[in-house]
Design an enzyme around this catalytic site. Structure first.
Site, PDB file in Angstrom:
ATOM      1  N   LYS A 194       0.852  -1.190   0.000  1.00  0.00           N
ATOM      2  CA  LYS A 194       0.000   0.000   0.000  1.00  0.00           C
ATOM      3  C   LYS A 194       0.892   1.246   0.000  1.00  0.00           C
ATOM      4  O   LYS A 194       1.797   1.374   0.828  1.00  0.00           O
ATOM      5  CB  LYS A 194      -0.877  -0.001   1.253  1.00  0.00           C
ATOM      6  CG  LYS A 194      -2.307   0.477   1.030  1.00  0.00           C
ATOM      7  CD  LYS A 194      -3.113   0.366   2.310  1.00  0.00           C
ATOM      8  CE  LYS A 194      -4.561   0.678   2.075  1.00  0.00           C
ATOM      9  NZ  LYS A 194      -5.337   0.684   3.348  1.00  0.00           N
TER      10      LYS A 194
HETATM   11  O1  G3P Z   1      -8.187   1.713   4.226  1.00  0.00           O
HETATM   12  C1  G3P Z   1      -8.659   3.028   4.364  1.00  0.00           C
HETATM   13  C2  G3P Z   1      -9.676   3.093   5.457  1.00  0.00           C
HETATM   14  O2  G3P Z   1      -9.184   2.441   6.608  1.00  0.00           O
HETATM   15  C3  G3P Z   1     -10.070   4.501   5.824  1.00  0.00           C
HETATM   16  O3  G3P Z   1     -11.303   4.411   6.466  1.00  0.00           O
HETATM   17  O4  G3P Z   1     -13.180   5.209   7.899  1.00  0.00           O
HETATM   18  O5  G3P Z   1     -10.776   5.825   8.458  1.00  0.00           O
HETATM   19  O6  G3P Z   1     -11.908   6.829   6.463  1.00  0.00           O
HETATM   20  P1  G3P Z   1     -11.806   5.621   7.368  1.00  0.00           P
END
Ligand code: G3P
Length: 225
Positions: free
Chosen positions: A83
């Site tokens: 990533k």
């Molecule tokens: O992999 C990206 C994800 O973990 C982000 O999610 O909810 O923190 O925006 P969030």
């Protein structure tokens, strides 16, 4: 559409994997920190549970540092995907890794123009964060639709991995938009199954079944004609 779980929680990974419909896992530095475990330990533990793509994120922000980490992480297992944040040095690293055959997941994408760059660099996956776009009042799913149209126009092989998906509606809309993959928290994964009318209907069926005369068991074994 492939379903990935967005977590570094081993219990969640094991439970989701037991359903038989989990295609991969995405982690990020925040998830790893929350796990309280060493990075390599938790990534390798997940990679041993789920044969599908497991995203492990670099923390270097320069090309050489990203490449060094990418080569180290890729050696942990054949299903490890690297990533990489969508910054200029990240794109340079993705280009190099793509030429080496190392799979990449370009993360922290917030526009279709960024996604176009990632595809040109040879990214395996692109992760637009729909939830965080929604958070600032822009429609995250519109970016997914734009990327789908652009990728289809030029037949890019980069897979759209809708990320920051926080509700069953995000999953639905990503599927309608033609996202190749969606990654979601375990809580969202569990919400996909539940519907109150299913529970009500099943309870009624089972209640009514109690009124059905049950077949008498034959005195002796089953008669064979
Ligand atoms: O992999 C990206 C994800 O973990 C982000 O999610 O909810 O923190 O925006 P969030």
């Amino acid at each position: 559409m492939k379903f990935f779980l967005d977590t570094a929680d081993i219990k969640e990974v094991k439970e989701a994997a037991s359903w038989g419909i989990l295609d991969g896992v995405t982690t990020n530095p925040s998830h790893i920190a929350k796990s309280g475990k060493h990075f390599k330990d938790v990534v390798c533990e997940i990679a041993a549970i789920v044969p599908g793509p497991i995203s492990a994120e670099v923390t270097a922000t320069d090309v050489d540092g990203m490449l060094e980490q990418a080569h180290e992480y890729a050696a942990w297992g054949s299903n490890i995907v690297i990533k990489i944040p969508l910054i200029l040095d990240g794109l340079k690293a993705v280009k190099k890794l793509s030429e080496e055959g190392i799979k990449t997941n370009v993360t922290l994408c917030f526009s279709s123009t960024q996604a176009l760059l990632a595809a040109k660099a040879g990214a395996t996956y692109i992760s637009p964060f729909v939830g965080r776009l929604d958070d600032i009042g822009t429609e995250g799913m519109e970016v997914i639709r734009e990327i789908r149209a652009i990728y289809d126009n030029y037949d890019y092989s980069t897979q759209i991995l809708t990320a920051s998906a926080r509700s069953p509606l995000h999953i639905r809309d990503a599927a309608i938009a033609g996202s190749d993959v969606v990654t979601m928290p375990f809580e969202t994964f569990t919400k996909l199954v539940k519907h109150p009318l299913t529970d009500i209907g099943l309870a009624k069926f089972l209640e009514d079944w109690k009124k059905v005369p049950q077949d008498k068991q034959p005195e002796s074994g089953p008669t064979v004609k």
